[in-house]
Write an enzyme that holds these catalytic residues in place. Structure first.
Site, PDB file in Angstrom:
ATOM      1  N   TRP A  21       0.840  -1.205   0.000  1.00  0.00           N
ATOM      2  CA  TRP A  21       0.000   0.000   0.000  1.00  0.00           C
ATOM      3  C   TRP A  21       0.876   1.257   0.000  1.00  0.00           C
ATOM      4  O   TRP A  21       0.704   2.150  -0.830  1.00  0.00           O
ATOM      5  CB  TRP A  21      -0.929  -0.029   1.228  1.00  0.00           C
ATOM      6  N   ASP A  51       1.187  -8.236  -1.221  1.00  0.00           N
ATOM      7  CA  ASP A  51      -0.218  -7.834  -1.179  1.00  0.00           C
ATOM      8  C   ASP A  51      -0.360  -6.425  -1.737  1.00  0.00           C
ATOM      9  O   ASP A  51       0.357  -5.513  -1.333  1.00  0.00           O
ATOM     10  CB  ASP A  51      -0.725  -7.846   0.271  1.00  0.00           C
ATOM     11  N   TYR A  56      -4.435   1.241  -4.862  1.00  0.00           N
ATOM     12  CA  TYR A  56      -3.224   1.829  -4.256  1.00  0.00           C
ATOM     13  C   TYR A  56      -2.498   2.653  -5.317  1.00  0.00           C
ATOM     14  O   TYR A  56      -1.840   2.111  -6.203  1.00  0.00           O
ATOM     15  CB  TYR A  56      -2.294   0.750  -3.691  1.00  0.00           C
ATOM     16  N   HIS A 121     -12.205  -6.167  -1.270  1.00  0.00           N
ATOM     17  CA  HIS A 121     -11.483  -5.162  -0.500  1.00  0.00           C
ATOM     18  C   HIS A 121     -12.376  -4.521   0.569  1.00  0.00           C
ATOM     19  O   HIS A 121     -12.931  -3.445   0.365  1.00  0.00           O
ATOM     20  CB  HIS A 121     -10.949  -4.100  -1.460  1.00  0.00           C
ATOM     21  N   SER A 152     -10.716  -9.386   2.265  1.00  0.00           N
ATOM     22  CA  SER A 152     -10.076  -8.544   3.262  1.00  0.00           C
ATOM     23  C   SER A 152     -11.233  -7.975   4.069  1.00  0.00           C
ATOM     24  O   SER A 152     -12.222  -7.516   3.491  1.00  0.00           O
ATOM     25  CB  SER A 152      -9.279  -7.432   2.585  1.00  0.00           C
TER      26      SER A 152
HETATM   27  N1  LIG Z   1      -8.330  -2.761   3.684  1.00  0.00           N
HETATM   28  C1  LIG Z   1      -7.273  -3.463   3.379  1.00  0.00           C
HETATM   29  O1  LIG Z   1      -7.373  -4.488   2.759  1.00  0.00           O
HETATM   30  C2  LIG Z   1      -5.921  -2.982   3.832  1.00  0.00           C
HETATM   31  C3  LIG Z   1      -5.812  -1.866   4.661  1.00  0.00           C
HETATM   32  C4  LIG Z   1      -4.567  -1.518   5.139  1.00  0.00           C
HETATM   33  C5  LIG Z   1      -3.452  -2.243   4.781  1.00  0.00           C
HETATM   34  N2  LIG Z   1      -3.573  -3.317   3.947  1.00  0.00           N
HETATM   35  C6  LIG Z   1      -2.394  -4.106   3.538  1.00  0.00           C
HETATM   36  O2  LIG Z   1      -1.618  -4.417   4.675  1.00  0.00           O
HETATM   37  C7  LIG Z   1      -0.279  -3.945   4.482  1.00  0.00           C
HETATM   38  C8  LIG Z   1       0.347  -3.592   5.818  1.00  0.00           C
HETATM   39  O3  LIG Z   1      -0.362  -2.616   6.508  1.00  0.00           O
HETATM   40  P1  LIG Z   1       0.097  -1.096   6.574  1.00  0.00           P
HETATM   41  O4  LIG Z   1       1.126  -0.844   5.506  1.00  0.00           O
HETATM   42  O5  LIG Z   1      -1.115  -0.265   6.596  1.00  0.00           O
HETATM   43  O6  LIG Z   1       0.744  -0.967   8.014  1.00  0.00           O
HETATM   44  P2  LIG Z   1       2.074  -1.540   8.695  1.00  0.00           P
HETATM   45  O7  LIG Z   1       2.624  -2.649   7.901  1.00  0.00           O
HETATM   46  O8  LIG Z   1       1.730  -1.776  10.107  1.00  0.00           O
HETATM   47  O9  LIG Z   1       3.038  -0.271   8.653  1.00  0.00           O
HETATM   48  C9  LIG Z   1       3.799  -0.007   7.523  1.00  0.00           C
HETATM   49  C10 LIG Z   1       4.612   1.294   7.692  1.00  0.00           C
HETATM   50  O10 LIG Z   1       5.441   1.234   8.835  1.00  0.00           O
HETATM   51  C11 LIG Z   1       6.709   1.823   8.533  1.00  0.00           C
HETATM   52  N3  LIG Z   1       7.703   0.734   8.653  1.00  0.00           N
HETATM   53  C12 LIG Z   1       7.712  -0.460   8.012  1.00  0.00           C
HETATM   54  N4  LIG Z   1       8.755  -1.218   8.391  1.00  0.00           N
HETATM   55  C13 LIG Z   1       9.422  -0.500   9.307  1.00  0.00           C
HETATM   56  C14 LIG Z   1      10.584  -0.744  10.080  1.00  0.00           C
HETATM   57  N5  LIG Z   1      11.238  -1.890   9.996  1.00  0.00           N
HETATM   58  N6  LIG Z   1      11.000   0.225  10.937  1.00  0.00           N
HETATM   59  C15 LIG Z   1      10.331   1.392  11.037  1.00  0.00           C
HETATM   60  N7  LIG Z   1       9.220   1.680  10.337  1.00  0.00           N
HETATM   61  C16 LIG Z   1       8.763   0.752   9.480  1.00  0.00           C
HETATM   62  C17 LIG Z   1       6.630   2.368   7.106  1.00  0.00           C
HETATM   63  O11 LIG Z   1       6.142   3.709   7.088  1.00  0.00           O
HETATM   64  P3  LIG Z   1       7.039   4.991   7.505  1.00  0.00           P
HETATM   65  O12 LIG Z   1       8.460   4.694   7.165  1.00  0.00           O
HETATM   66  O13 LIG Z   1       6.471   6.125   6.739  1.00  0.00           O
HETATM   67  O14 LIG Z   1       6.796   5.161   8.980  1.00  0.00           O
HETATM   68  C18 LIG Z   1       5.546   1.482   6.517  1.00  0.00           C
HETATM   69  O15 LIG Z   1       4.897   2.050   5.435  1.00  0.00           O
HETATM   70  C19 LIG Z   1      -0.465  -2.781   3.499  1.00  0.00           C
HETATM   71  O16 LIG Z   1       0.731  -2.417   2.859  1.00  0.00           O
HETATM   72  C20 LIG Z   1      -1.495  -3.359   2.580  1.00  0.00           C
HETATM   73  O17 LIG Z   1      -0.884  -4.257   1.662  1.00  0.00           O
HETATM   74  C21 LIG Z   1      -4.788  -3.693   3.476  1.00  0.00           C
END
Ligand SMILES: NC(=O)c1ccc[n+]([C@@H]2O[C@H](COP(=O)([O-])OP(=O)(O)OC[C@H]3O[C@@H](n4cnc5c(N)ncnc54)[C@H](OP(=O)(O)O)[C@@H]3O)[C@@H](O)[C@H]2O)c1
Length: 327
Positions: A21, A51, A56, A121, A152
């Site tokens: 995303w 994913d 996106y 979604h 999802s």
């Molecule tokens: N409705 C749905 O179906 C839906 C909704 C939400 C998400 N998703 C899917 O789930 C995936 C994961 O969720 P998410 O991206 O919302 O949240 P997440 O994985 O909890 O957080 C990702 C963010 O955390 C930071 N990050 C990642 N690894 C890191 C590390 N090792 N150290 C420090 N910061 C780090 C990055 O942003 P910064 O560097 O800017 O802080 C990154 O973009 C999405 O990419 C998407 O594919 C689906």
């Protein structure tokens, strides 16, 4: 890297996979070259499952994954999503005709003839009571447009209802240290039916990486600035619905539990992998360093019972009242 069975698909996917995303939209500025480096790094470390969604960056994230596939020989599996191109996003739009059009667009973006895994979604709840919606997906499988499908979901109850449809292979749901309810009822049922679970927001939008503080700044086009109260989409998608200051305090308490050599982000991911019903966590990563740190979490030893217990206590004390009965 560890690998786990994905539902009944026969695929074995990396326990730490990749959420695409942030490299598409809604997370501030990202350079495609940097995103591609992050994707390549993930593959290098054994990640084989990605994913994404058609919305996106209006296809940008899907197109980056198509480029990744062109540049790599390794076989990778891509899960995308459909439904959110509907505007307004109403159940009436979940027709065979619309779903087919969305899927045709994803096929183009991903430069393929068959989508590996298509997820609805976070559709409106009514979708789970409409066998015709799932029938339309069965037809698309029959036509060779999609290989498998899943959903999802926002809420545990939606997940429980969705898996009553026998062809549903996967459920993507928010599951992390700040969102523990899915483990109570849903995980057992998913395991019994051999449904794969993709744990999204594994880092609670970055909060569980431990790097944020009261002064952290988010760009105006980052959902952590514009969706804290659900202004644009479900508020649970931003920091798991936990208010910012409460999240920071809970992270401070969690810090004392870090095993030697692990970062906070790795600890948060390893915690998720302690649940064997989970197929994979799908952390977002915008840079190769994040992709690397995240992928390496799969190699950490299991967490102790005491640590798991203490995490649960912190959740019960600080987080549960804010989230448990909302999702
Ligand atoms: N409705 C749905 O179906 C839906 C909704 C939400 C998400 N998703 C899917 O789930 C995936 C994961 O969720 P998410 O991206 O919302 O949240 P997440 O994985 O909890 O957080 C990702 C963010 O955390 C930071 N990050 C990642 N690894 C890191 C590390 N090792 N150290 C420090 N910061 C780090 C990055 O942003 P910064 O560097 O800017 O802080 C990154 O973009 C999405 O990419 C998407 O594919 C689906």
């Amino acid at each position: 890297m560890q690998y786990r069975e994905l539902g009944r698909t026969g695929w074995r996917v990396s326990a730490v996979s990749f959420g695409a995303w942030a490299i598409g939209s809604a997370w501030g500025d990202v350079e495609d070259s940097e995103s591609l480096s992050a994707l390549h790094k993930a593959i290098e470390l054994g990640v084989n499952f990605f994913d994404t969604a058609d919305v996106y960056g209006d296809g940008r994230s899907e197109r980056l994954l198509a480029q990744l596939k062109r540049e790599h020989k390794e076989e990778i599996i891509i899960a995308t999503k459909a439904g959110r191109r509907l505007d307004p996003h109403l159940i009436e739009g979940y027709t065979a005709q619309n779903l087919t059009a969305f899927i045709e667009r994803s096929l183009k973006n991903l430069e393929t003839e068959t989508l590996d895994l298509l997820q609805l979604h976070c559709p409106p709840r009514e979708a789970y009571y409409m066998p015709e919606v799932f029938g339309a997906l069965d037809d698309l499988v029959g036509q060779g447009k999609i290989r498998y499908y899943g959903v999802s979901v926002e809420k545990v109850e939606d997940a429980l209802k969705a898996i009553e449809f026998e062809s549903v292979q996967t459920v993507q749901i928010i599951f992390n240290i700040f969102r523990q309810r899915p483990a109570e009822l849903f995980f057992g049922e998913a395991k019994r039916r051999r449904v794969g679970i993709l744990a999204r927001l594994p880092l609670s939008s970055g909060m569980l990486s431990g790097k944020l503080n009261s002064q952290s700044h988010f760009a105006p086009d980052d959902h952590r600035a514009f969706n804290r109260h659900g202004e644009s989409f479900d508020r649970g998608e931003t920091f798991s619905g936990v208010d910012y200051e409460t999240g920071l305090k809970a992270v401070e308490e969690l810090r004392s539990l870090l095993p030697a050599g692990a970062t906070m982000a790795q600890f948060a991911l390893r915690w998720i992998l302690m649940f064997d019903a989970v197929t994979c966590a799908i952390p977002g990563a915008k840079r190769p360093s994040q992709a690397e740190e995240n992928a390496r979490a799969a190699d950490l030893p299991p967490l102790s019972d005491e640590t798991m217990q203490r995490v649960r206590e912190i959740y019960e004390e600080r987080i549960r009242p804010l989230v448990h009965h909302y999702w």
